[in-house]
Design a protein around this motif. Structure first.
Motif, mmCIF file in Angstrom:
data_model
loop_
_atom_site.group_PDB
_atom_site.id
_atom_site.type_symbol
_atom_site.label_atom_id
_atom_site.label_comp_id
_atom_site.label_asym_id
_atom_site.label_seq_id
_atom_site.Cartn_x
_atom_site.Cartn_y
_atom_site.Cartn_z
ATOM 1 N N MET A 17 42.672 22.951 49.919
ATOM 2 C CA MET A 17 43.822 22.707 50.801
ATOM 3 C C MET A 17 44.786 23.880 50.778
ATOM 4 S SD MET A 17 44.681 18.698 49.923
ATOM 5 C CE MET A 17 43.651 17.349 50.484
ATOM 6 N N VAL A 18 45.066 24.392 49.586
ATOM 7 C CA VAL A 18 45.997 25.522 49.459
ATOM 8 C C VAL A 18 45.424 26.763 50.143
ATOM 9 C CG1 VAL A 18 47.067 27.116 47.816
ATOM 10 C CG2 VAL A 18 47.115 24.655 47.379
ATOM 11 N N ASP A 19 44.151 27.034 49.902
ATOM 12 C CA ASP A 19 43.522 28.208 50.507
ATOM 13 C C ASP A 19 43.562 28.148 52.031
ATOM 14 O OD1 ASP A 19 42.962 29.227 48.024
ATOM 15 O OD2 ASP A 19 40.849 28.630 48.014
ATOM 16 N N ASN A 20 43.406 26.936 52.564
ATOM 17 C CA ASN A 20 43.392 26.767 54.025
ATOM 18 C C ASN A 20 44.763 26.467 54.606
ATOM 19 O OD1 ASN A 20 40.613 27.203 54.207
ATOM 20 N ND2 ASN A 20 40.145 25.044 53.878
ATOM 21 N N LYS A 21 45.783 26.464 53.735
ATOM 22 C CA LYS A 21 47.157 26.137 54.159
ATOM 23 C C LYS A 21 47.200 24.776 54.861
ATOM 24 C CE LYS A 21 48.859 30.893 54.447
ATOM 25 N NZ LYS A 21 47.750 31.475 53.663
ATOM 26 N N THR A 22 46.509 23.810 54.277
ATOM 27 C CA THR A 22 46.456 22.453 54.816
ATOM 28 C C THR A 22 47.460 21.566 54.098
ATOM 29 O OG1 THR A 22 44.093 22.661 55.301
ATOM 30 C CG2 THR A 22 44.976 20.431 55.168
ATOM 31 N N ALA A 23 48.330 20.917 54.849
ATOM 32 C CA ALA A 23 49.272 19.954 54.265
ATOM 33 C C ALA A 23 48.524 18.640 54.044
ATOM 34 C CB ALA A 23 50.464 19.750 55.198
ATOM 35 N N GLY A 24 47.741 18.623 52.969
ATOM 36 C CA GLY A 24 46.810 17.523 52.746
ATOM 37 C C GLY A 24 47.427 16.321 52.054
ATOM 38 N N ARG A 25 46.584 15.293 51.904
ATOM 39 C CA ARG A 25 46.994 14.042 51.276
ATOM 40 C C ARG A 25 45.978 13.690 50.189
ATOM 41 N NH1 ARG A 25 50.745 15.306 53.839
ATOM 42 N NH2 ARG A 25 51.444 14.500 55.848
ATOM 43 N N ILE A 26 46.461 13.429 48.992
ATOM 44 C CA ILE A 26 45.620 12.921 47.916
ATOM 45 C C ILE A 26 46.111 11.528 47.558
ATOM 46 C CG2 ILE A 26 44.865 13.238 45.525
ATOM 47 C CD1 ILE A 26 45.283 16.258 45.920
ATOM 48 N N VAL A 27 45.199 10.566 47.571
ATOM 49 C CA VAL A 27 45.541 9.180 47.256
ATOM 50 C C VAL A 27 44.631 8.711 46.130
ATOM 51 C CG1 VAL A 27 45.886 6.845 48.129
ATOM 52 C CG2 VAL A 27 46.155 8.802 49.689
ATOM 53 N N ASN A 28 45.243 8.301 45.036
ATOM 54 C CA ASN A 28 44.507 7.800 43.881
ATOM 55 C C ASN A 28 44.627 6.285 43.807
ATOM 56 O OD1 ASN A 28 43.808 10.427 42.940
ATOM 57 N ND2 ASN A 28 45.855 10.646 42.068
ATOM 58 N N VAL A 29 43.520 5.621 43.549
ATOM 59 C CA VAL A 29 43.545 4.160 43.461
ATOM 60 C C VAL A 29 43.660 3.753 42.001
ATOM 61 C CG1 VAL A 29 42.283 2.030 43.884
ATOM 62 C CG2 VAL A 29 42.330 3.820 45.616
ATOM 63 N N SER A 30 44.789 3.181 41.671
ATOM 64 C CA SER A 30 45.080 2.724 40.320
ATOM 65 C C SER A 30 44.714 1.247 40.201
ATOM 66 C CB SER A 30 46.559 2.976 40.004
ATOM 67 O OG SER A 30 46.899 2.521 38.711
#
Length: 253
Positions: free
Chosen positions: A123-136
């Motif tokens: 994401m950083v390399d592609n300059k993508t404002a990404g989303r990470i969602v972890n399921v707790s």
């Protein structure tokens, strides 16, 4: 169609919350890389060819590199990572084996950490404002007897998510958790005996056990642009289980 032209990676995608999340993302326009150790249940691809099945054990130290290589080979960026893969080993605290402890941590926590790290780098390399969602799990904050390794991983996952959120914010990447309560999945069904179900229905204020689609809705919200100003948060999807201090069947007078 919140995810038109988006690329999502979903782990634990063969069943339960992972399958429901992948299906919802496909239905809303995403190209989905569905990751699991093996895919046993047939898929009805609602994504018109936008589904990619990947057999991968997230506990394998080479899994992050394998995933990133596949994305690069396909000339794909990644916009969303949903870490849903999880396992449960039941044993009293005094009898937990080293093998069970190591395996549960490797899948539920270590795997999620290093997969998130690898995907965040893309994401950083592609300059993508990404989303990470972890399921707790609700059992990050409410004890679950006979499941100490599992509860340890879920508490660790939430703490890890907050640190990820702080460090990734300068890149426009958000990191959040969904905290499900009782949910009917392939993992939970064996322990949902009639007695357990009755107890859960009495304990949960909304009185029911969730289908995985209800949790997937929350995952997809946090993965969408609607949640662009939310990071480091944990969204309860538990029918009120964790917040309720009442005594089922009784009342103070």
């Amino acid at each position: 169609m919140r995810f038109s032209d988006k690329v999502a990676v979903v782990t634990g995608a063969d069943s339960g919350i992972g399958r429901a999340t992948a299906t919802r993302l496909l239905a809303e326009g995403a190209t989905v890389y569905a990751v699991d150790v093996h895919h046993t249940d047939p898929w009805q691809d609602p994504g018109a060819g936008r589904l990619r099945l990947i057999n991968l054990d997230v506990a394998d130290p080479t899994a992050p590199e394998q995933l990133v290589t596949r994305l690069r080979d396909d000339d794909q960026r990644v916009d969303v990572l949903a870490n849903v893969a999880g396992i449960l080993r039941i044993a009293p605290f005094l009898e937990v084996s080293r093998d069970d402890w190591d395996r549960v941590l490797a899948v539920n926590l270590t795997g999620a950490f290093f997969l998130s790290q690898a995907v965040a780098r893309v994401m950083v390399d592609n300059k993508t404002a990404g989303r990470i969602v972890n399921v707790s799990s609700v059992h990050a904050v409410v004890s679950e007897p006979n499941a100490a390794p599992y509860t340890a991983t879920k508490g660790g996952l939430e703490a890890m998510t907050r640190t990820m959120a702080s460090e990734l914010a300068p890149y426009g990447i958000t990191a959040n958790c969904v905290r499900p309560g009782a949910t009917r999945t392939r993992m939970s069904e064996p322990i949902y005996t009639p007695q357990i179900v009755r107890s859960l229905q009495a304990k949960i204020p909304l009185g029911t056990i969730a289908p995985p689609e209800w949790v997937a809705s929350a995952v997809c919200y946090l993965a969408s642009d609607e949640a662009c100003y939310t990071t480091g948060a944990c969204l309860d999807v538990d029918g009120g289980y964790a917040m309720d201090g009442s005594l089922p069947g009784t009342a103070y007078s």
